[in-house]
Design a protein around this motif. Structure first.
Motif, PDB file in Angstrom:
ATOM      1  N   GLY A  26     -18.845 -78.298 -33.545  1.00  0.00           N
ATOM      2  CA  GLY A  26     -17.893 -78.107 -32.458  1.00  0.00           C
ATOM      3  C   GLY A  26     -16.668 -77.336 -32.896  1.00  0.00           C
ATOM      4  O   GLY A  26     -16.220 -76.407 -32.212  1.00  0.00           O
ATOM      5  N   PHE A  27     -16.110 -77.701 -34.057  1.00  0.00           N
ATOM      6  CA  PHE A  27     -14.937 -77.009 -34.584  1.00  0.00           C
ATOM      7  C   PHE A  27     -15.253 -75.536 -34.869  1.00  0.00           C
ATOM      8  O   PHE A  27     -14.461 -74.641 -34.578  1.00  0.00           O
ATOM      9  N   THR A  28     -16.420 -75.289 -35.470  1.00  0.00           N
ATOM     10  CA  THR A  28     -16.784 -73.922 -35.852  1.00  0.00           C
ATOM     11  C   THR A  28     -16.969 -73.043 -34.624  1.00  0.00           C
ATOM     12  O   THR A  28     -16.488 -71.904 -34.573  1.00  0.00           O
ATOM     13  N   VAL A  29     -17.663 -73.568 -33.631  1.00  0.00           N
ATOM     14  CA  VAL A  29     -17.883 -72.798 -32.404  1.00  0.00           C
ATOM     15  C   VAL A  29     -16.564 -72.538 -31.689  1.00  0.00           C
ATOM     16  O   VAL A  29     -16.321 -71.445 -31.165  1.00  0.00           O
ATOM     17  N   SER A  30     -15.668 -73.543 -31.682  1.00  0.00           N
ATOM     18  CA  SER A  30     -14.352 -73.353 -31.069  1.00  0.00           C
ATOM     19  C   SER A  30     -13.549 -72.289 -31.808  1.00  0.00           C
ATOM     20  O   SER A  30     -12.881 -71.449 -31.186  1.00  0.00           O
ATOM     21  N   ALA A  31     -13.585 -72.328 -33.158  1.00  0.00           N
ATOM     22  CA  ALA A  31     -12.862 -71.322 -33.950  1.00  0.00           C
ATOM     23  C   ALA A  31     -13.421 -69.928 -33.698  1.00  0.00           C
ATOM     24  O   ALA A  31     -12.673 -68.950 -33.602  1.00  0.00           O
ATOM     25  N   LEU A  32     -14.748 -69.837 -33.576  1.00  0.00           N
ATOM     26  CA  LEU A  32     -15.374 -68.554 -33.269  1.00  0.00           C
ATOM     27  C   LEU A  32     -14.918 -68.058 -31.900  1.00  0.00           C
ATOM     28  O   LEU A  32     -14.601 -66.874 -31.719  1.00  0.00           O
ATOM     29  N   GLY A  33     -14.870 -68.986 -30.943  1.00  0.00           N
ATOM     30  CA  GLY A  33     -14.418 -68.618 -29.607  1.00  0.00           C
ATOM     31  C   GLY A  33     -12.976 -68.159 -29.592  1.00  0.00           C
ATOM     32  O   GLY A  33     -12.622 -67.189 -28.915  1.00  0.00           O
ATOM     33  N   ASP A  34     -12.122 -68.861 -30.341  1.00  0.00           N
ATOM     34  CA  ASP A  34     -10.703 -68.465 -30.418  1.00  0.00           C
ATOM     35  C   ASP A  34     -10.562 -67.052 -30.966  1.00  0.00           C
ATOM     36  O   ASP A  34      -9.834 -66.222 -30.407  1.00  0.00           O
ATOM     37  N   ALA A  35     -11.235 -66.784 -32.083  1.00  0.00           N
ATOM     38  CA  ALA A  35     -11.107 -65.475 -32.731  1.00  0.00           C
ATOM     39  C   ALA A  35     -11.657 -64.364 -31.850  1.00  0.00           C
ATOM     40  O   ALA A  35     -11.072 -63.272 -31.754  1.00  0.00           O
ATOM     41  N   LEU A  36     -12.766 -64.622 -31.182  1.00  0.00           N
ATOM     42  CA  LEU A  36     -13.388 -63.621 -30.322  1.00  0.00           C
ATOM     43  C   LEU A  36     -12.584 -63.445 -29.034  1.00  0.00           C
ATOM     44  O   LEU A  36     -12.321 -62.327 -28.587  1.00  0.00           O
ATOM     45  N   GLY A  37     -12.157 -64.564 -28.448  1.00  0.00           N
ATOM     46  CA  GLY A  37     -11.532 -64.530 -27.127  1.00  0.00           C
ATOM     47  C   GLY A  37     -10.166 -63.890 -27.109  1.00  0.00           C
ATOM     48  O   GLY A  37      -9.847 -63.119 -26.195  1.00  0.00           O
ATOM     49  N   ILE A  38      -9.327 -64.195 -28.106  1.00  0.00           N
ATOM     50  CA  ILE A  38      -7.986 -63.615 -28.127  1.00  0.00           C
ATOM     51  C   ILE A  38      -8.059 -62.102 -28.280  1.00  0.00           C
ATOM     52  O   ILE A  38      -7.300 -61.354 -27.638  1.00  0.00           O
TER      53      ILE A  38
END
Length: 417
Positions: free
Chosen positions: A12-24
């Motif tokens: 969950g943490f890894t997918v969220s971090a990936l989403g943060d980096a991609l989304g911003i």
């Protein structure tokens, strides 16, 4: 079963971090595409950071009164709605700039609570002897995600445009929420370990959190050193582009190579500390991390050839996980479960308290005196803090076997809570 819950947390943490980096990245690209303004891009990031700071301060005590797993799943759901809403509005032609800023503030709000909630949850899912190793593996997986996120984001923006990138980012938060829900399924409710008695007021509960640092002043002192180290790091990181172009006389490709080396070093350092496990002389390793980081900044301010920067960036990346993993392990071991949420929030507030100063001063110093003065000056400041810490006897309080200390803190703080 708790170990399985840990792996769901890592996912969950890894997918969220990936989403943060991609989304911003996709959001910034969309803002620039709509406005052509660098100021508007900066305002987007600022909106997220302001919301994150305010909510982290105001919501610290909330994390000790709710089921943290459920809270984290809801926060990812809100981030899914924020990014998904932007994608839908952009697709239908109804997107306005205020939608993007509002979405950024929602994301900042959720990030402010998500990170400390996860830090507070981790010790409930693993044994004490594996805490440092598990924290290091979590940090490493997040580092990999943050490294690959911009690459994937750039590829998606190039192939399908920023709107589709934002939509896929929304999906990553939905996947993260589903992973976190699985923790409840395999472990059961952790509410008994994560809630406190009925609220007695915000300031009273925050006072209980700060009381922890009175019991372990060494952690407060070393977090002040970390705050200075983070300040210098922010001042330097804001100057990577002109450093490569002006100082090294190179291009964007070289910047990508250097950032990749830094990431490889971070992954290597994380895996190394995971293999080493908990260390008894934590003070030396944590201060050594700051010392190496500062020394790398000094060397980068002196190096004039690109090949000289290669090993320095690799070493700079390797130094970070030693402080992060050992610090998180200390908090996980010493902080009583009912107080973990607010203490973790206060920890992040202290560590990041001087970052705005660094981002402001970095540009001023570089403009007035040059990049090499900024790098050498910031590095020497970090080195001085590390050397000073080596001489402070109070910091020896974080060394050795802390089981008895943890028991003493738990009894005193929980009884007074």
């Amino acid at each position: 079963m708790r170990e399985k819950g840990y792996w769901y947390l890592v996912t969950g943490f890894t997918v969220s971090a990936l989403g943060d980096a991609l989304g911003i990245l996709a959001m910034e690209w969309l803002v620039y595409q709509l406005t052509g303004s660098l100021l508007a891009m900066g305002a987007l990031v600022m909106a997220q950071q302001i919301a994150e700071f305010v909510v982290r301060l105001a919501g610290a005590t909330l994390l000790d009164r709710v089921d943290r797993v459920k809270l984290m799943a809801w926060l990812d759901s809100f981030r899914f709605a924020a990014f998904g809403g932007v994608a839908v509005l952009a697709t239908t032609g109804n997107l306005h700039m205020w939608h993007l800023y509002a979405s950024a503030m929602v994301v900042g709000t959720c990030t402010a609570l998500f990170a400390p909630a996860g830090m507070a949850l981790l010790p409930s899912l693993v044994s004490e002897k594996d805490l440092v190793r598990c924290q290091s593996l979590l940090d490493t997986s997040m580092t990999v995600a943050m490294l690959t996120g911009p690459v994937l984001g750039g590829l998606l923006i190039h192939l399908v445009g920023p709107v589709m990138g934002i939509a896929l980012n929304a999906g990553s938060f939905l996947l993260s929420a589903l992973m976190l829900v699985q923790i409840r399924r395999v472990v059961g409710s952790l509410k008994h370990a994560t809630t406190t008695k009925a609220t007695r007021g915000y300031w009273n509960e925050m006072r209980e959190g700060t009381a922890f640092f009175k019991k372990v002043p060494a952690l407060f002192v070393i977090m002040l050193f970390a705050a200075i180290g983070n300040m210098t790091g922010v001042a330097i990181s804001a100057m990577w582009v002109p450093y490569v172009q002006v100082w090294l006389h190179s291009d964007a490709l070289m910047l990508g190579v250097l950032m990749t080396l830094n990431g490889i070093g971070a992954v290597g350092g994380g895996l190394l500390i995971a293999w080493m496990g908990d260390l008894q002389k934590r003070r030396l390793w944590m201060l050594g991390s700051i010392l190496v980081k500062g020394s790398c900044f000094v060397l980068l301010g002196i190096a004039t050839k690109t090949w000289m920067a290669f090993p320095i960036f690799l070493l700079l990346g390797m130094s970070g996980p030693f402080f992060g993993a050992l610090s998180s392990g200390l908090y996980g071991r010493l902080v009583p479960a009912p107080l973990r949420g607010r203490v973790m929030s206060i920890r992040l507030l202290i560590g990041g308290s001087m970052q705005p100063v660094g981002s402001g001063l970095g540009g001023v110093v570089a403009t007035a005196f040059g990049l090499h003065v900024l790098f050498v000056g910031a590095g020497l400041l970090a080195v001085s803090c590390a050397v000073l810490g080596m001489w402070l006897p109070q910091l020896k309080g974080i060394d050795g076997n802390l089981s008895e200390k943890a028991k003493e803190i738990s009894e005193e703080l929980v009884q007074s809570a």
